[in-house]
Scaffold this motif. Structure first.
Motif: not given
Length: 57
Positions: A13-17, A30-33, A36
Motif C-alpha cells: 500500500d503506497m499510501n501507508e505512512t 508515505t511509501r510513495l513519497e 519518489s
C-alpha cells in the motif's frame, strides 16, 4: 535496487505512512513519497556524476 522498488509498488500500500524514520523538517512520509524521493535523489546524483565525468575527461 530498482527491482525492489517495482516489487514494492506492485505489492504494498503506497499510501501507508512509514513510521520508522522522519525526514528532517518534513516529517513522516508515505511509501510513495519515499520512493519518489529516492528516484529524484538518485537522478540528481547521476547528473552530478555526469558533470564531474565531463569535467575530467
Amino acid at each position: 535496487m530498482w527491482g525492489r522498488f517495482e516489487e514494492a509498488v506492485e505489492t504494498l500500500d503506497m499510501n501507508e505512512t512509514c513510521l520508522d524514520f522522519e525526514m528532517p523538517m518534513v516529517g513522516q512520509l508515505t511509501r510513495l513519497e519515499w520512493i519518489s524521493f529516492q528516484v529524484y535523489h538518485t537522478k540528481r546524483h547521476l547528473h552530478q556524476l555526469g558533470k564531474i565525468y565531463d569535467a575530467v575527461k
